[in-house]
Design a protein around this motif. Structure first.
Motif, PDB file in Angstrom:
ATOM      1  N   VAL A 273       0.849  -1.188   0.000  1.00 44.84           N
ATOM      2  CA  VAL A 273       0.000   0.000   0.000  1.00 44.84           C
ATOM      3  C   VAL A 273       0.885   1.239   0.000  1.00 44.84           C
ATOM      4  O   VAL A 273       1.760   1.386   0.854  1.00 44.84           O
ATOM      5  CB  VAL A 273      -0.930   0.021   1.235  1.00 44.84           C
ATOM      6  N   CYS A 274       0.668   2.113  -0.962  1.00 44.94           N
ATOM      7  CA  CYS A 274       1.407   3.385  -1.010  1.00 44.94           C
ATOM      8  C   CYS A 274       0.388   4.513  -0.929  1.00 44.94           C
ATOM      9  O   CYS A 274      -0.571   4.552  -1.710  1.00 44.94           O
ATOM     10  CB  CYS A 274       2.224   3.490  -2.294  1.00 44.94           C
ATOM     11  N   ASP A 275       0.581   5.394   0.022  1.00 49.46           N
ATOM     12  CA  ASP A 275      -0.389   6.487   0.190  1.00 49.46           C
ATOM     13  C   ASP A 275       0.321   7.732   0.722  1.00 49.46           C
ATOM     14  O   ASP A 275       1.543   7.725   0.951  1.00 49.46           O
ATOM     15  CB  ASP A 275      -1.508   6.063   1.141  1.00 49.46           C
ATOM     16  N   LEU A 276      -0.468   8.771   0.896  1.00 55.45           N
ATOM     17  CA  LEU A 276       0.039  10.030   1.419  1.00 55.45           C
ATOM     18  C   LEU A 276       0.264   9.936   2.918  1.00 55.45           C
ATOM     19  O   LEU A 276      -0.360   9.114   3.607  1.00 55.45           O
ATOM     20  CB  LEU A 276      -0.963  11.153   1.123  1.00 55.45           C
ATOM     21  N   ARG A 277       1.160  10.806   3.423  1.00 54.40           N
ATOM     22  CA  ARG A 277       1.381  10.936   4.862  1.00 54.40           C
ATOM     23  C   ARG A 277       0.828  12.293   5.305  1.00 54.40           C
ATOM     24  O   ARG A 277       1.228  13.324   4.783  1.00 54.40           O
ATOM     25  CB  ARG A 277       2.871  10.881   5.200  1.00 54.40           C
ATOM     26  N   ARG A 278      -0.078  12.277   6.257  1.00 59.28           N
ATOM     27  CA  ARG A 278      -0.705  13.524   6.708  1.00 59.28           C
ATOM     28  C   ARG A 278       0.240  14.347   7.570  1.00 59.28           C
ATOM     29  O   ARG A 278       0.844  13.836   8.504  1.00 59.28           O
ATOM     30  CB  ARG A 278      -1.968  13.195   7.516  1.00 59.28           C
ATOM     31  N   SER A 279       0.374  15.629   7.255  1.00 54.67           N
ATOM     32  CA  SER A 279       1.137  16.568   8.062  1.00 54.67           C
ATOM     33  C   SER A 279       0.819  17.973   7.571  1.00 54.67           C
ATOM     34  O   SER A 279       0.400  18.155   6.417  1.00 54.67           O
ATOM     35  CB  SER A 279       2.651  16.310   7.954  1.00 54.67           C
ATOM     36  N   PRO A 280       1.021  18.996   8.401  1.00 58.34           N
ATOM     37  CA  PRO A 280       0.783  20.365   7.941  1.00 58.34           C
ATOM     38  C   PRO A 280       1.656  20.737   6.740  1.00 58.34           C
ATOM     39  O   PRO A 280       1.190  21.418   5.818  1.00 58.34           O
ATOM     40  CB  PRO A 280       1.135  21.215   9.173  1.00 58.34           C
ATOM     41  N   LEU A 281       2.915  20.282   6.737  1.00 58.81           N
ATOM     42  CA  LEU A 281       3.793  20.604   5.619  1.00 58.81           C
ATOM     43  C   LEU A 281       3.310  19.936   4.332  1.00 58.81           C
ATOM     44  O   LEU A 281       3.299  20.554   3.257  1.00 58.81           O
ATOM     45  CB  LEU A 281       5.228  20.162   5.932  1.00 58.81           C
ATOM     46  N   ALA A 282       2.893  18.679   4.438  1.00 57.60           N
ATOM     47  CA  ALA A 282       2.373  17.975   3.265  1.00 57.60           C
ATOM     48  C   ALA A 282       1.143  18.684   2.713  1.00 57.60           C
ATOM     49  O   ALA A 282       0.980  18.826   1.494  1.00 57.60           O
ATOM     50  CB  ALA A 282       2.028  16.535   3.630  1.00 57.60           C
ATOM     51  N   PHE A 283       0.280  19.142   3.617  1.00 59.25           N
ATOM     52  CA  PHE A 283      -0.918  19.862   3.171  1.00 59.25           C
ATOM     53  C   PHE A 283      -0.529  21.148   2.441  1.00 59.25           C
ATOM     54  O   PHE A 283      -1.053  21.434   1.353  1.00 59.25           O
ATOM     55  CB  PHE A 283      -1.813  20.191   4.363  1.00 59.25           C
TER      56      PHE A 283
END
Length: 223
Positions: free
Chosen positions: A153-163
């Motif tokens: 599974v490859c997905d996004l990592r949640r963080s303020p910088l990523a947003f």
């Protein structure tokens, strides 16, 4: 940064198919340039898979990357592309020119119509964040069930910088879906720790997670 519960525009049928195609082109570009495809290709190659099920295939850019990598290595690889959307499957078939190593199936990812261990590897890219925790648990359990070697599974990592970075990237597109959904995807995404806990709860016996560049992560089961 708390996880957001909301629906993306692409979660529902899109009236303008051309608009959806444009959104999927943006996603395929991001996968190619920002590393969504590379971790999946690398992990599937390392596992020595010969049969792959790709869940939530979208435009099938990741399955196509997998079969092209196998062709370069002289390896025969067959990938079944699964999506619950007829719109997505039609776009994927057209974009991949019905590549002979690809097959297409319409079904839900959390209720896969396949026997236990039916595929060497089951991949899932940028779909996990579309599921709330209960649904994510069912999805991950199904991925593990039909994988002989490992789910990937490859997905996004949640963080303020990523947003923030994803919001800026989305502004480069004129596509309404991309501009709305890309930043929201990050807010809906799980952290590596959350994803690992979901996988373990879903029965992954040796679940591991690895951070990837550009705010991605790869989750697999070494067992």
């Amino acid at each position: 940064m708390r996880r957001t519960i909301a629906r993306e525009l692409m979660d529902d049928p899109v009236d303008d198919v051309a608009e959806l195609e444009g959104n999927l082109r943006d996603i395929a570009f991001a996968n190619a340039v920002f590393g969504g495809s590379a971790p999946v290709v690398r992990t599937v190659r390392g596992l020595g898979a010969r049969s792959v099920l790709d869940v939530g295939s979208g435009a099938a850019d990741v399955p196509l990357a997998l079969v092209r990598d196998a062709e370069r290595r002289g390896v025969e690889l067959h990938v079944t592309c699964l999506d619950r959307s007829d719109q997505m499957l039609a776009i994927a078939q057209a974009r991949t020119c019905r590549h002979p190593s690809l097959a297409f199936v319409r079904a839900d990812g959390d209720a896969l119509p396949f026997a236990d261990g039916a595929f060497d590897v089951v991949t899932c890219t940028l779909a996990l964040h579309h599921f709330e925790p209960d649904g994510a648990h069912r999805l991950l359990r199904e991925l593990r069930r039909v994988s002989r070697l490992s789910p990937v599974v490859c997905d996004l990592r949640r963080s303020p910088l990523a947003f923030g970075m994803t919001w800026l990237w989305s502004r480069t597109s004129r596509n309404r879906l991309t501009r709305h959904d890309a930043p929201l995807s990050v807010r809906r995404a799980y952290t590596p720790g959350e994803a690992l806990a979901l996988a373990r709860a879903a029965g992954w016996r040796a679940a591991s997670v690895r951070g990837e560049p550009f705010f991605r992560m790869t989750l697999w089961d070494a067992a």
